[in-house]
Motif scaffolding. Structure first.
Motif, PDB file in Angstrom:
ATOM      1  N   VAL A  57       0.842  -1.209   0.000  1.00  0.00           N
ATOM      2  CA  VAL A  57       0.000   0.000   0.000  1.00  0.00           C
ATOM      3  C   VAL A  57       0.870   1.248   0.000  1.00  0.00           C
ATOM      4  O   VAL A  57       1.915   1.290   0.643  1.00  0.00           O
ATOM      5  N   VAL A  58       0.415   2.227  -0.773  1.00  0.00           N
ATOM      6  CA  VAL A  58       1.064   3.542  -0.812  1.00  0.00           C
ATOM      7  C   VAL A  58       0.008   4.574  -0.438  1.00  0.00           C
ATOM      8  O   VAL A  58      -1.134   4.505  -0.922  1.00  0.00           O
TER       9      VAL A  58
ATOM     10  N   ARG B 254       0.772   8.479  -4.210  1.00  0.00           N
ATOM     11  CA  ARG B 254       0.664   7.512  -5.315  1.00  0.00           C
ATOM     12  C   ARG B 254       1.176   8.109  -6.616  1.00  0.00           C
ATOM     13  O   ARG B 254       1.182   9.327  -6.782  1.00  0.00           O
ATOM     14  N   GLY B 255       1.607   7.231  -7.508  1.00  0.00           N
ATOM     15  CA  GLY B 255       2.086   7.671  -8.816  1.00  0.00           C
ATOM     16  C   GLY B 255       3.515   8.193  -8.786  1.00  0.00           C
ATOM     17  O   GLY B 255       4.005   8.733  -9.771  1.00  0.00           O
ATOM     18  N   LYS B 256       4.212   8.003  -7.642  1.00  0.00           N
ATOM     19  CA  LYS B 256       5.613   8.453  -7.551  1.00  0.00           C
ATOM     20  C   LYS B 256       6.551   7.249  -7.600  1.00  0.00           C
ATOM     21  O   LYS B 256       7.692   7.319  -7.159  1.00  0.00           O
TER      22      LYS B 256
ATOM     23  N   LEU C  42       6.561   4.593  -5.781  1.00  0.00           N
ATOM     24  CA  LEU C  42       6.882   3.927  -4.511  1.00  0.00           C
ATOM     25  C   LEU C  42       6.371   2.484  -4.513  1.00  0.00           C
ATOM     26  O   LEU C  42       7.000   1.596  -3.929  1.00  0.00           O
ATOM     27  N   GLY C  43       5.250   2.260  -5.191  1.00  0.00           N
ATOM     28  CA  GLY C  43       4.730   0.890  -5.326  1.00  0.00           C
ATOM     29  C   GLY C  43       5.731   0.019  -6.075  1.00  0.00           C
ATOM     30  O   GLY C  43       6.036  -1.104  -5.645  1.00  0.00           O
TER      31      GLY C  43
ATOM     32  N   ASP D 290      -1.517 -12.407  -3.460  1.00  0.00           N
ATOM     33  CA  ASP D 290      -2.955 -12.417  -3.742  1.00  0.00           C
ATOM     34  C   ASP D 290      -3.350 -11.001  -4.124  1.00  0.00           C
ATOM     35  O   ASP D 290      -2.928 -10.051  -3.465  1.00  0.00           O
TER      36      ASP D 290
ATOM     37  N   PRO E 205      -2.746  -6.530 -14.093  1.00  0.00           N
ATOM     38  CA  PRO E 205      -1.787  -5.869 -15.004  1.00  0.00           C
ATOM     39  C   PRO E 205      -0.632  -5.202 -14.254  1.00  0.00           C
ATOM     40  O   PRO E 205       0.497  -5.171 -14.749  1.00  0.00           O
TER      41      PRO E 205
ATOM     42  N   LYS F  70       3.790  -6.509 -14.498  1.00  0.00           N
ATOM     43  CA  LYS F  70       4.989  -5.706 -14.827  1.00  0.00           C
ATOM     44  C   LYS F  70       6.231  -6.224 -14.107  1.00  0.00           C
ATOM     45  O   LYS F  70       7.355  -6.015 -14.539  1.00  0.00           O
TER      46      LYS F  70
END
Ligand SMILES: CC(C)(COP(=O)(O)OP(=O)(O)OC[C@H]1O[C@@H](n2cnc3c(N)ncnc32)[C@H](O)[C@@H]1OP(=O)(O)O)[C@@H](O)C(=O)NCCC(=O)NCCS
Length: 183
Positions: free
Chosen positions: A122-123, A128-130, A132-133, A155, A162, A166
């Motif tokens: 979790v971020v 988000r979108g930086k 880090l995930g 899970d 998708p 990656k």
């Protein structure tokens, strides 16, 4: 005062110095340089005070987690020696903004083996979108490989397939079965 950490990350992360983390490399992010004012590190006992439970609530139902309960669970995880919980902290705000766990299982199969699971990715909404995930998932996956896991699984809901593809995760022929005894 030194913070109580869940595990000593230094020997683990040093294994990754030479390992290939292609997505992180491509995005110019690494556990050494996660971003301005950000730090990638193991979970600490004081993270309860840094919004850790609130962060997890952005992933799933957390219920009531008192500081005493957190400390007890932290110590149990630490004693088990197989829970590698990594977080990203915003040092400017004393706020935990990312989390993922690599849990390792010892098995007698496959000539005695280790098997890894990636959990609790979790971020924080505002971070988000930086990438880090990507940093958390790729680093923990490669760490699992370096530790000798013969496979790593996770899970996820169908909409996340998708995303995890990656990193090289594939849908297998197995189905995930679950029996819940409480909520
Ligand atoms: C999933 C999550 C961890 C991603 O974290 P993040 O730091 O925002 O992700 P990153 O910045 O590393 O990656 C974002 C990229 O993944 C893509 N992405 C995000 N969700 C995706 C999905 N479901 N499927 C495919 N791609 C996805 C984004 O479009 C973005 O692509 P871009 O870099 O080409 O623009 C974050 O959205 C989150 O915490 N979600 C809520 C909790 C959750 O669902 N966790 C996963 C449990 S299995």
């Amino acid at each position: 005062m030194t913070a109580e950490v869940l595990f000593d990350a230094q020997p683990l992360l040093s294994r990754l110095e030479d390992a290939s983390l292609p997505l992180c490399k491509q995005l110019d992010i690494s556990f050494k340089n996660p971003g301005k004012e950000l730090k990638f590190r193991p979970l600490e006992i004081s993270d309860y005070q840094k919004g850790y439970i609130e962060l997890l609530s952005q992933l799933t139902k957390v219920g009531v987690v008192t500081e005493d309960a957190f400390v007890k669970q932290f110590r149990a995880m630490k004693a088990s020696g197989v829970h590698y919980v990594f977080v990203v902290e915003d040092m400017d705000k004393d706020l935990i903004v990312g989390n993922a766990t690599l849990a390792v299982e010892y098995k007698m199969t496959h000539s005695t083996c280790l098997r890894g699971r990636i959990e609790d990715v979790v971020v924080h909404n505002d971070y988000r979108g930086k990438h880090l995930g990507v940093l958390l998932v790729e680093t923990l996956t490669i760490l699992g490989k370096e530790l000798g896991c013969y496979k790593i699984s996770l899970d996820c809901t169908p909409d996340m397939i998708p995303y995890y593809k990656k990193f090289g995760f594939l849908e297998g022929p197995q189905v995930f079965m679950c029996q819940r005894f409480s909520d």
